[in-house]
Design an enzyme around this catalytic site. Sequence first.
Site, PDB file in Angstrom:
ATOM      1  N   ARG A  38       2.515 105.384  32.025  1.00 45.14           N
ATOM      2  CA  ARG A  38       1.452 104.817  32.864  1.00 45.14           C
ATOM      3  C   ARG A  38       0.075 104.937  32.225  1.00 45.14           C
ATOM      4  O   ARG A  38      -0.730 103.996  32.293  1.00 45.14           O
ATOM      5  CB  ARG A  38       1.462 105.497  34.237  1.00 45.14           C
ATOM      6  CG  ARG A  38       2.725 105.179  35.041  1.00 45.14           C
ATOM      7  CD  ARG A  38       2.621 105.736  36.444  1.00 45.14           C
ATOM      8  NE  ARG A  38       3.829 105.458  37.218  1.00 45.14           N
ATOM      9  CZ  ARG A  38       3.961 105.756  38.502  1.00 45.14           C
ATOM     10  NH1 ARG A  38       2.962 106.341  39.156  1.00 45.14           N
ATOM     11  NH2 ARG A  38       5.079 105.489  39.138  1.00 45.14           N
ATOM     12  N   ASP A 140      -6.243 104.899  51.592  1.00 45.89           N
ATOM     13  CA  ASP A 140      -5.419 105.267  50.444  1.00 45.89           C
ATOM     14  C   ASP A 140      -6.362 105.716  49.337  1.00 45.89           C
ATOM     15  O   ASP A 140      -7.533 105.303  49.300  1.00 45.89           O
ATOM     16  CB  ASP A 140      -4.565 104.083  49.980  1.00 45.89           C
ATOM     17  CG  ASP A 140      -3.351 104.528  49.177  1.00 45.89           C
ATOM     18  OD1 ASP A 140      -2.236 104.542  49.742  1.00 45.89           O
ATOM     19  OD2 ASP A 140      -3.509 104.884  47.993  1.00 45.89           O
TER      20      ASP A 140
END
Length: 278
Positions: A38, A140
Amino acid sequence: MNTEFLFTESDFTRVRTLIHRRAGIALGEQKRQMVYSRLSRRLRELGLPEFSTYLAMLESRPDGDEWQAFINSLTTNLTSFFREAHHFPVLADFVKQRKQPLEIWCAAASTGEEPYSLAMTLIEALGASAASSARIIATDIDTAVLARAAAGVFNLEQARALGETRLKRFFSKGTGANAGKVRIRPEVAAMVKFSQLNLLDRAWSVKEPVDAIFCRNVMIYFDKPTQKEILDRFMPLLKPGGLLFAGHSENASLVNPGFKPLGHTVYSLGGARRGVAA
Protein backbone atom coordinates in the site's frame (compact mmCIF):
# COMPACT_ATOMS: atom_id res chain seq x y z
CA MET A 1 11.74 -11.19 -1.46
CA ASN A 2 12.53 -9.13 -4.56
CA THR A 3 11.14 -5.65 -3.88
CA GLU A 4 11.09 -2.39 -5.78
CA PHE A 5 11.88 -0.30 -2.70
CA LEU A 6 14.16 -1.03 0.24
CA PHE A 7 11.90 -1.86 3.20
CA THR A 8 13.78 -2.87 6.33
CA GLU A 9 12.55 -4.23 9.64
CA SER A 10 13.31 -0.82 11.11
CA ASP A 11 11.11 0.83 8.47
CA PHE A 12 8.24 -1.54 9.29
CA THR A 13 8.61 -0.79 13.00
CA ARG A 14 8.50 2.95 12.27
CA VAL A 15 5.33 2.53 10.17
CA ARG A 16 3.67 0.58 12.98
CA THR A 17 4.63 3.24 15.50
CA LEU A 18 3.47 6.13 13.34
CA ILE A 19 0.08 4.67 12.36
CA HIS A 20 -0.61 3.72 15.97
CA ARG A 21 0.30 7.22 17.15
CA ARG A 22 -1.77 8.96 14.46
CA ALA A 23 -4.78 6.64 14.07
CA GLY A 24 -4.66 4.14 16.91
CA ILE A 25 -4.30 1.24 14.47
CA ALA A 26 -2.30 -1.67 15.87
CA LEU A 27 -0.60 -3.44 12.96
CA GLY A 28 0.54 -6.99 13.63
CA GLU A 29 3.76 -8.55 12.37
CA GLN A 30 1.77 -10.34 9.65
CA LYS A 31 0.84 -7.01 8.02
CA ARG A 32 4.32 -6.31 6.65
CA GLN A 33 3.50 -7.24 3.04
CA MET A 34 0.26 -5.24 3.15
CA VAL A 35 2.14 -2.19 4.42
CA TYR A 36 4.76 -2.53 1.69
CA SER A 37 2.16 -2.93 -1.04
CA ARG A 38 0.00 0.00 0.00
CA LEU A 39 2.73 2.49 0.84
CA SER A 40 4.78 1.65 -2.25
CA ARG A 41 2.13 3.54 -4.23
CA ARG A 42 2.94 6.66 -2.24
CA LEU A 43 6.68 6.26 -2.90
CA ARG A 44 6.04 5.91 -6.63
CA GLU A 45 3.77 8.93 -6.74
CA LEU A 46 6.25 11.08 -4.81
CA GLY A 47 9.29 9.76 -6.67
CA LEU A 48 11.06 8.61 -3.51
CA PRO A 49 13.76 5.90 -3.62
CA GLU A 50 13.14 4.06 -0.34
CA PHE A 51 10.89 3.82 2.69
CA SER A 52 13.33 5.46 5.07
CA THR A 53 13.24 8.62 2.95
CA TYR A 54 9.43 8.62 2.92
CA LEU A 55 9.17 8.09 6.68
CA ALA A 56 11.76 10.77 7.38
CA MET A 57 9.73 13.19 5.26
CA LEU A 58 6.60 12.39 7.27
CA GLU A 59 8.35 12.85 10.59
CA SER A 60 9.90 16.14 9.50
CA ARG A 61 6.47 17.58 8.59
CA PRO A 62 4.11 16.75 11.48
CA ASP A 63 1.34 18.90 9.98
CA GLY A 64 1.99 18.00 6.34
CA ASP A 65 -0.69 16.87 3.89
CA GLU A 66 1.04 13.54 3.31
CA TRP A 67 -0.05 12.29 6.74
CA GLN A 68 -3.64 11.95 5.51
CA ALA A 69 -2.48 9.99 2.45
CA PHE A 70 -0.41 7.77 4.79
CA ILE A 71 -3.47 7.07 6.96
CA ASN A 72 -5.75 6.57 3.94
CA SER A 73 -3.30 4.00 2.55
CA LEU A 74 -3.29 1.89 5.70
CA THR A 75 -6.97 1.88 6.62
CA THR A 76 -9.22 -1.01 5.62
CA ASN A 77 -12.62 -0.16 4.11
CA LEU A 78 -14.49 -3.44 3.71
CA THR A 79 -18.21 -2.64 3.75
CA SER A 80 -21.55 -3.41 2.10
CA PHE A 81 -25.19 -2.43 2.35
CA PHE A 82 -26.91 -3.90 5.42
CA ARG A 83 -23.74 -5.68 6.50
CA GLU A 84 -24.31 -7.70 9.69
CA ALA A 85 -27.99 -7.67 8.89
CA HIS A 86 -29.17 -8.72 12.36
CA HIS A 87 -28.55 -5.18 13.63
CA PHE A 88 -31.08 -3.45 11.40
CA PRO A 89 -34.32 -5.02 12.73
CA VAL A 90 -33.07 -4.15 16.23
CA LEU A 91 -32.53 -0.56 15.11
CA ALA A 92 -35.97 -0.44 13.45
CA ASP A 93 -37.73 -1.57 16.64
CA PHE A 94 -35.61 0.77 18.73
CA VAL A 95 -36.30 3.96 16.76
CA LYS A 96 -40.06 3.43 16.92
CA GLN A 97 -39.81 3.89 20.70
CA ARG A 98 -37.57 6.96 20.66
CA LYS A 99 -38.40 10.62 20.86
CA GLN A 100 -38.05 12.46 17.55
CA PRO A 101 -35.94 13.80 15.96
CA LEU A 102 -33.41 10.99 16.05
CA GLU A 103 -29.65 11.28 15.91
CA ILE A 104 -27.39 8.37 15.04
CA TRP A 105 -23.61 8.41 14.78
CA CYS A 106 -21.97 6.07 12.29
CA ALA A 107 -18.32 6.21 13.39
CA ALA A 108 -16.86 4.25 10.46
CA ALA A 109 -18.78 5.43 7.42
CA SER A 110 -16.28 4.16 4.83
CA THR A 111 -17.74 4.51 1.30
CA GLY A 112 -21.25 5.18 2.60
CA GLU A 113 -23.04 1.84 2.49
CA GLU A 114 -23.51 1.70 6.27
CA PRO A 115 -24.90 5.20 6.90
CA TYR A 116 -27.18 4.93 3.87
CA SER A 117 -28.40 1.57 5.21
CA LEU A 118 -29.21 3.33 8.48
CA ALA A 119 -31.17 6.00 6.61
CA MET A 120 -33.11 3.36 4.65
CA THR A 121 -33.91 1.53 7.89
CA LEU A 122 -35.28 4.70 9.48
CA ILE A 123 -37.47 5.42 6.44
CA GLU A 124 -38.82 1.90 6.42
CA ALA A 125 -39.48 1.93 10.19
CA LEU A 126 -40.88 5.45 10.62
CA GLY A 127 -42.10 6.47 7.19
CA ALA A 128 -40.43 9.00 4.91
CA SER A 129 -41.95 12.06 6.59
CA ALA A 130 -40.96 11.20 10.18
CA ALA A 131 -37.55 9.88 9.16
CA SER A 132 -36.70 13.05 7.24
CA SER A 133 -36.08 14.87 10.53
CA ALA A 134 -33.47 12.32 11.62
CA ARG A 135 -29.78 13.14 11.45
CA ILE A 136 -27.14 10.52 10.70
CA ILE A 137 -23.64 11.71 11.50
CA ALA A 138 -21.29 9.71 9.28
CA THR A 139 -17.58 10.01 10.05
CA ASP A 140 -14.40 8.25 9.00
CA ILE A 141 -10.70 8.87 9.30
CA ASP A 142 -10.18 8.24 5.56
CA THR A 143 -10.93 11.32 3.45
CA ALA A 144 -10.77 9.41 0.15
CA VAL A 145 -13.61 7.04 1.06
CA LEU A 146 -15.66 9.91 2.50
CA ALA A 147 -15.55 11.68 -0.86
CA ARG A 148 -16.92 8.56 -2.54
CA ALA A 149 -19.57 8.20 0.16
CA ALA A 150 -20.79 11.78 -0.23
CA ALA A 151 -21.13 11.29 -3.98
CA GLY A 152 -23.60 8.47 -3.28
CA VAL A 153 -22.89 6.60 -6.52
CA PHE A 154 -22.60 2.80 -6.53
CA ASN A 155 -22.34 -0.01 -9.06
CA LEU A 156 -25.74 -1.42 -9.96
CA GLU A 157 -24.57 -4.98 -9.34
CA GLN A 158 -23.48 -3.98 -5.84
CA ALA A 159 -26.90 -2.49 -5.08
CA ARG A 160 -28.90 -5.39 -6.58
CA ALA A 161 -28.32 -7.35 -3.37
CA LEU A 162 -30.78 -4.97 -1.69
CA GLY A 163 -33.65 -6.37 -3.73
CA GLU A 164 -35.79 -4.71 -6.37
CA THR A 165 -38.10 -2.96 -3.88
CA ARG A 166 -35.32 -1.14 -2.07
CA LEU A 167 -33.47 -0.49 -5.29
CA LYS A 168 -36.46 1.31 -6.78
CA ARG A 169 -37.34 3.16 -3.58
CA PHE A 170 -33.92 4.44 -2.57
CA PHE A 171 -31.86 4.74 -5.78
CA SER A 172 -31.98 6.32 -9.22
CA LYS A 173 -30.52 4.28 -12.08
CA GLY A 174 -27.96 5.88 -14.33
CA THR A 175 -28.37 6.10 -18.09
CA GLY A 176 -26.03 6.68 -21.02
CA ALA A 177 -22.48 7.12 -19.74
CA ASN A 178 -23.72 6.29 -16.22
CA ALA A 179 -25.41 3.04 -17.20
CA GLY A 180 -24.60 0.29 -14.72
CA LYS A 181 -24.51 2.75 -11.83
CA VAL A 182 -27.06 3.95 -9.28
CA ARG A 183 -27.23 7.08 -7.15
CA ILE A 184 -28.78 7.32 -3.71
CA ARG A 185 -31.96 9.42 -3.89
CA PRO A 186 -31.73 13.01 -2.58
CA GLU A 187 -34.21 12.46 0.25
CA VAL A 188 -32.04 9.63 1.61
CA ALA A 189 -28.77 11.52 1.10
CA ALA A 190 -30.22 14.54 2.93
CA MET A 191 -30.43 12.53 6.14
CA VAL A 192 -26.68 11.84 6.18
CA LYS A 193 -23.91 14.31 7.01
CA PHE A 194 -20.37 13.14 6.18
CA SER A 195 -17.26 14.51 7.87
CA GLN A 196 -13.71 13.46 8.69
CA LEU A 197 -13.05 12.34 12.26
CA ASN A 198 -10.13 10.54 13.86
CA LEU A 199 -11.25 8.61 16.95
CA LEU A 200 -7.85 9.37 18.48
CA ASP A 201 -8.32 13.14 18.26
CA ARG A 202 -8.55 14.85 21.62
CA ALA A 203 -11.69 16.71 20.55
CA TRP A 204 -14.44 15.18 18.44
CA SER A 205 -16.85 17.11 16.25
CA VAL A 206 -19.62 14.94 17.75
CA LYS A 207 -20.26 16.71 21.04
CA GLU A 208 -23.95 16.21 21.85
CA PRO A 209 -25.48 12.85 22.91
CA VAL A 210 -27.05 10.69 20.22
CA ASP A 211 -29.64 7.91 20.25
CA ALA A 212 -27.32 5.25 18.87
CA ILE A 213 -23.69 4.79 17.91
CA PHE A 214 -22.65 2.37 15.17
CA CYS A 215 -18.95 1.62 15.61
CA ARG A 216 -18.62 -1.72 13.86
CA ASN A 217 -15.47 -3.57 12.87
CA VAL A 218 -13.31 -0.68 14.01
CA MET A 219 -12.18 -1.72 17.47
CA ILE A 220 -10.50 -4.84 16.06
CA TYR A 221 -7.77 -2.57 14.65
CA PHE A 222 -7.03 -0.98 18.04
CA ASP A 223 -5.17 -2.36 21.03
CA LYS A 224 -7.06 -2.84 24.31
CA PRO A 225 -6.02 0.50 25.94
CA THR A 226 -7.18 2.40 22.84
CA GLN A 227 -10.45 0.44 22.74
CA LYS A 228 -11.14 1.29 26.36
CA GLU A 229 -10.36 4.96 25.85
CA ILE A 230 -12.77 5.21 22.91
CA LEU A 231 -15.55 3.32 24.69
CA ASP A 232 -15.10 5.54 27.74
CA ARG A 233 -15.60 8.56 25.50
CA PHE A 234 -18.68 7.01 23.89
CA MET A 235 -20.49 6.70 27.23
CA PRO A 236 -21.46 10.37 27.71
CA LEU A 237 -22.36 10.61 24.01
CA LEU A 238 -25.30 8.19 24.34
CA LYS A 239 -28.68 9.52 25.36
CA PRO A 240 -30.46 7.64 28.18
CA GLY A 241 -31.44 4.21 26.85
CA GLY A 242 -29.24 4.70 23.79
CA LEU A 243 -27.57 1.79 22.01
CA LEU A 244 -24.07 0.94 20.86
CA PHE A 245 -23.76 -1.41 17.88
CA ALA A 246 -20.40 -3.20 17.53
CA GLY A 247 -18.88 -5.57 15.00
CA HIS A 248 -19.39 -9.34 14.99
CA SER A 249 -16.00 -10.07 16.60
CA GLU A 250 -16.02 -7.17 19.06
CA ASN A 251 -17.17 -7.36 22.69
CA ALA A 252 -17.59 -3.94 24.25
CA SER A 253 -18.56 -5.30 27.67
CA LEU A 254 -15.21 -7.09 28.04
CA VAL A 255 -13.35 -3.82 27.46
CA ASN A 256 -15.74 -1.52 29.32
CA PRO A 257 -18.11 -3.20 31.84
CA GLY A 258 -20.33 -0.11 31.69
CA PHE A 259 -21.75 -1.45 28.42
CA LYS A 260 -24.26 -4.24 28.99
CA PRO A 261 -25.04 -6.72 26.18
CA LEU A 262 -28.64 -6.73 24.99
CA GLY A 263 -28.22 -9.13 22.11
CA HIS A 264 -25.64 -10.07 19.51
CA THR A 265 -23.13 -7.16 19.58
CA VAL A 266 -25.78 -4.64 20.74
CA TYR A 267 -25.09 -2.79 23.99
CA SER A 268 -26.71 -0.31 26.35
CA LEU A 269 -25.42 1.61 29.34
CA GLY A 270 -28.60 0.74 31.21
CA GLY A 271 -28.75 -3.04 30.69
CA ALA A 272 -31.64 -4.92 29.13
CA ARG A 273 -34.70 -2.97 28.16
CA ARG A 274 -37.96 -3.87 26.50
CA GLY A 275 -38.12 -3.82 22.73
CA VAL A 276 -34.55 -5.02 22.19
CA ALA A 277 -34.15 -8.73 21.62
CA ALA A 278 -31.73 -10.37 24.02
